[in-house]
Write a protein that holds these residues in place. Sequence first.
Motif, PDB file in Angstrom:
ATOM      1  N   GLY A 104      15.466  30.225 -42.577  1.00 44.09           N
ATOM      2  CA  GLY A 104      14.948  29.730 -43.842  1.00 44.09           C
ATOM      3  C   GLY A 104      14.199  30.666 -44.624  1.00 44.09           C
ATOM      4  O   GLY A 104      14.138  31.969 -44.344  1.00 44.09           O
ATOM      5  N   SER A 105      13.449  30.107 -45.641  1.00 41.81           N
ATOM      6  CA  SER A 105      12.801  31.228 -46.635  1.00 41.81           C
ATOM      7  C   SER A 105      11.369  31.814 -45.836  1.00 41.81           C
ATOM      8  O   SER A 105      11.182  33.033 -46.189  1.00 41.81           O
ATOM      9  CB  SER A 105      12.350  30.588 -47.805  1.00 41.81           C
ATOM     10  N   THR A 106      11.041  30.981 -44.930  1.00 41.70           N
ATOM     11  CA  THR A 106       9.796  31.464 -44.251  1.00 41.70           C
ATOM     12  C   THR A 106      10.227  32.845 -43.177  1.00 41.70           C
ATOM     13  O   THR A 106       9.468  33.562 -43.339  1.00 41.70           O
ATOM     14  CB  THR A 106       9.125  30.368 -43.227  1.00 41.70           C
TER      15      THR A 106
ATOM     16  N   ASN B 226      10.876  35.708 -45.650  1.00 44.61           N
ATOM     17  CA  ASN B 226       9.944  36.263 -46.323  1.00 44.61           C
ATOM     18  C   ASN B 226       9.160  37.209 -45.291  1.00 44.61           C
ATOM     19  O   ASN B 226       8.820  38.199 -45.608  1.00 44.61           O
ATOM     20  CB  ASN B 226       8.852  35.414 -46.795  1.00 44.61           C
TER      21      ASN B 226
ATOM     22  N   HIS C 125       3.764  31.507 -51.948  1.00 47.39           N
ATOM     23  CA  HIS C 125       3.872  30.514 -50.961  1.00 47.39           C
ATOM     24  C   HIS C 125       3.235  31.154 -49.381  1.00 47.39           C
ATOM     25  O   HIS C 125       3.148  32.248 -49.371  1.00 47.39           O
ATOM     26  CB  HIS C 125       5.384  30.328 -50.467  1.00 47.39           C
TER      27      HIS C 125
ATOM     28  N   SER D 251       4.076  31.724 -46.730  1.00 46.43           N
ATOM     29  CA  SER D 251       4.830  32.598 -45.657  1.00 46.43           C
ATOM     30  C   SER D 251       4.860  33.812 -46.378  1.00 46.43           C
ATOM     31  O   SER D 251       5.364  35.004 -45.919  1.00 46.43           O
ATOM     32  CB  SER D 251       6.397  32.037 -45.621  1.00 46.43           C
TER      33      SER D 251
ATOM     34  N   ILE E   3       7.041  35.634 -56.493  1.00 44.58           N
ATOM     35  CA  ILE E   3       7.837  34.520 -56.570  1.00 44.58           C
ATOM     36  C   ILE E   3       8.613  34.413 -57.939  1.00 44.58           C
ATOM     37  O   ILE E   3       7.880  34.767 -58.939  1.00 44.58           O
ATOM     38  CB  ILE E   3       6.931  33.381 -56.280  1.00 44.58           C
TER      39      ILE E   3
ATOM     40  N   ASN F  56       6.622  26.929 -56.562  1.00 47.68           N
ATOM     41  CA  ASN F  56       6.867  25.711 -56.041  1.00 47.68           C
ATOM     42  C   ASN F  56       5.859  24.525 -56.394  1.00 47.68           C
ATOM     43  O   ASN F  56       6.366  23.392 -56.486  1.00 47.68           O
ATOM     44  CB  ASN F  56       6.839  25.852 -54.656  1.00 47.68           C
TER      45      ASN F  56
ATOM     46  N   ASP G  12      10.715  35.668 -53.640  1.00 51.22           N
ATOM     47  CA  ASP G  12      10.836  34.418 -53.035  1.00 51.22           C
ATOM     48  C   ASP G  12      11.581  33.638 -54.120  1.00 51.22           C
ATOM     49  O   ASP G  12      10.891  32.963 -55.176  1.00 51.22           O
ATOM     50  CB  ASP G  12       9.577  33.784 -52.489  1.00 51.22           C
TER      51      ASP G  12
ATOM     52  N   THR H  95      13.051  30.656 -53.355  1.00 53.73           N
ATOM     53  CA  THR H  95      13.494  29.549 -52.683  1.00 53.73           C
ATOM     54  C   THR H  95      13.623  28.220 -53.706  1.00 53.73           C
ATOM     55  O   THR H  95      14.359  27.427 -53.611  1.00 53.73           O
ATOM     56  CB  THR H  95      12.423  29.024 -51.692  1.00 53.73           C
ATOM     57  N   GLN H  96      12.866  28.289 -54.574  1.00 53.39           N
ATOM     58  CA  GLN H  96      12.715  27.199 -55.476  1.00 53.39           C
ATOM     59  C   GLN H  96      13.431  27.074 -56.758  1.00 53.39           C
ATOM     60  O   GLN H  96      14.030  26.192 -57.351  1.00 53.39           O
ATOM     61  CB  GLN H  96      11.317  26.623 -55.992  1.00 53.39           C
TER      62      GLN H  96
ATOM     63  N   SER I 158      16.603  29.323 -49.180  1.00 57.92           N
ATOM     64  CA  SER I 158      16.670  28.382 -47.917  1.00 57.92           C
ATOM     65  C   SER I 158      17.375  27.075 -48.429  1.00 57.92           C
ATOM     66  O   SER I 158      17.385  26.483 -49.619  1.00 57.92           O
ATOM     67  CB  SER I 158      15.294  27.738 -47.978  1.00 57.92           C
TER      68      SER I 158
ATOM     69  N   HIS J 113      17.786  23.967 -47.398  1.00 53.40           N
ATOM     70  CA  HIS J 113      17.250  22.587 -47.519  1.00 53.40           C
ATOM     71  C   HIS J 113      16.773  22.100 -48.877  1.00 53.40           C
ATOM     72  O   HIS J 113      16.186  21.172 -49.222  1.00 53.40           O
ATOM     73  CB  HIS J 113      16.290  22.189 -46.231  1.00 53.40           C
ATOM     74  N   LYS J 114      16.483  23.417 -49.926  1.00 53.78           N
ATOM     75  CA  LYS J 114      16.005  23.147 -51.052  1.00 53.78           C
ATOM     76  C   LYS J 114      17.088  22.789 -52.117  1.00 53.78           C
ATOM     77  O   LYS J 114      16.764  22.556 -53.232  1.00 53.78           O
ATOM     78  CB  LYS J 114      15.166  24.263 -51.660  1.00 53.78           C
TER      79      LYS J 114
ATOM     80  N   CYS K  12       4.010  22.652 -47.466  1.00 53.13           N
ATOM     81  CA  CYS K  12       3.513  23.608 -46.405  1.00 53.13           C
ATOM     82  C   CYS K  12       1.758  23.926 -46.326  1.00 53.13           C
ATOM     83  O   CYS K  12       1.531  24.755 -45.642  1.00 53.13           O
ATOM     84  CB  CYS K  12       4.413  25.163 -46.701  1.00 53.13           C
TER      85      CYS K  12
HETATM   86  N1  PMP Z   1       8.862  29.778 -50.235  1.00 51.15           N
HETATM   87  C1  PMP Z   1       8.741  28.756 -51.186  1.00 51.15           C
HETATM   88  C2  PMP Z   1       8.207  28.964 -52.609  1.00 51.15           C
HETATM   89  C3  PMP Z   1       8.878  27.327 -50.751  1.00 51.15           C
HETATM   90  O1  PMP Z   1       8.655  26.128 -51.413  1.00 51.15           O
HETATM   91  C4  PMP Z   1       9.228  26.865 -49.186  1.00 51.15           C
HETATM   92  C5  PMP Z   1       9.346  25.662 -48.685  1.00 51.15           C
HETATM   93  N2  PMP Z   1       8.156  24.863 -48.952  1.00 51.15           N
HETATM   94  C6  PMP Z   1       9.142  28.264 -48.532  1.00 51.15           C
HETATM   95  C7  PMP Z   1       9.090  29.474 -49.087  1.00 51.15           C
HETATM   96  C8  PMP Z   1       9.525  28.109 -46.950  1.00 51.15           C
HETATM   97  O2  PMP Z   1      10.894  27.625 -46.663  1.00 51.15           O
HETATM   98  P1  PMP Z   1      11.607  27.373 -45.524  1.00 51.15           P
HETATM   99  O3  PMP Z   1      11.092  25.795 -45.381  1.00 51.15           O
HETATM  100  O4  PMP Z   1      12.816  27.269 -45.626  1.00 51.15           O
HETATM  101  O5  PMP Z   1      10.883  27.967 -44.406  1.00 51.15           O
END
Ligand code: PMP
Length: 372
Positions: free
Chosen positions: A69-71, A74, A99, A101, A146, A150, A175, A177-178, A199, A201-202, A330
């Motif tokens: 995932g993104s965490t 990153n 974020h 992470s 970013i 988010n 990043d 992710t969003q 990631s 799940h987004k 998070c």
């Molecule tokens: N970066 C951003 C901008 C996010 O919104 C999120 C999820 N809240 C993450 C990173 C972390 O992603 P993941 O849940 O896949 O670790």
Amino acid sequence: MLYLDNSATTQVHPEVKDVMLPYLMEQFGNPSSKYYSYAENAKNAVKDARKSLASLLGCTDSEIIFTSGSTESNNMIIKGVADYYFSHGNHIITSKVEHPSVLETCKYLETKGFEISYLDVDQFGRIDTEALINEIRETTILVSLIWGNNELGSFNNMEAISAICLKKNVFLHTDATQVISKVEIDLSNYPGLTFLSFSGHKFHGPKGIGGAFIRKDRYDLLTKITPLLHGGGQEQGIRSGTLPVHNIVGIGKAAEIADNHISNNINKLIELENYLTDLLKEKFKGHIIFNNDNQKKIPGIISVQFKGVNNEMLVKKLSPIIAASTGSACSSSKPSHVLAAIGLSIDQVRSTIRFSMSSFLRKEDLDVFKQL
Ligand code: PMP
């Protein structure tokens, strides 16, 4: 229940679930094994998923590295660049609205001798490109910013940032992710962008799977970084570990759906956002203030202050009928660092709620607000 917390996570698309199930049951092979059909089928499924992600992002298949995932992406990129290029310099530039992470990874690197510049942002959470230019030094090895925030949805000007990093010969990571499935991305238009995190799940894929784009250099080799996970050499040696085939198939399907419907998705989210904004204005009139502007942002994210109301109490009170959040899932235990960085007072931060939508919603679903 009206689910308006799609920036925290999304529901898996039914087609995503359907394509995943066989890879938990009949097709359970390890794609790193050889010759027999379970292994070959798994390998081909991973190959197809990688292709779908590459098509969505506008890059080549071999530039996609699967992670959890993104965490993880990153961490992998920021620590991987820091470790590999330490002899070139110890300076990294990021911003105050990243974020955790990214921010926590940078803070960790500070304890290892790196210098980090945390750029300020404007009232909507965007960095100033002139400030970025001024901050780049001889020792700068990485810029990590970013793409779309988010909490506020605001986009950074990735085209300009990419051009600056290309000119200054500094690696750029974003990043993203969003923004996946909410912005049309063609990475061939961002030659200065070397790394990107995403990631599943987004965007209606499963949890526990994501990835990184790592650009190939002019010799057709992936840009070098130190791996976060050492082991059996999967994912071109950058991210070892047996591939979660069911999850990879799932994110691949989610990417394919996103790719095929991206402009409809964007238009639907804009429509939903406008509808909800009007409903809120009508209902709450002078008692609310929007933190986000309505342009150059991720469609479908609204950040709004309910004056004089405690956001935790309100989210809790709404929870039987509306699922929303005070900001990022998070960092939900602390007041938002993003809203503080755009200059809100602690009272304003503590009265802010984020509503984030998905194109699964119908406009009529939002009429629940009329009954509040
Ligand atoms: N970066 C951003 C901008 C996010 O919104 C999120 C999820 N809240 C993450 C990173 C972390 O992603 P993941 O849940 O896949 O670790």
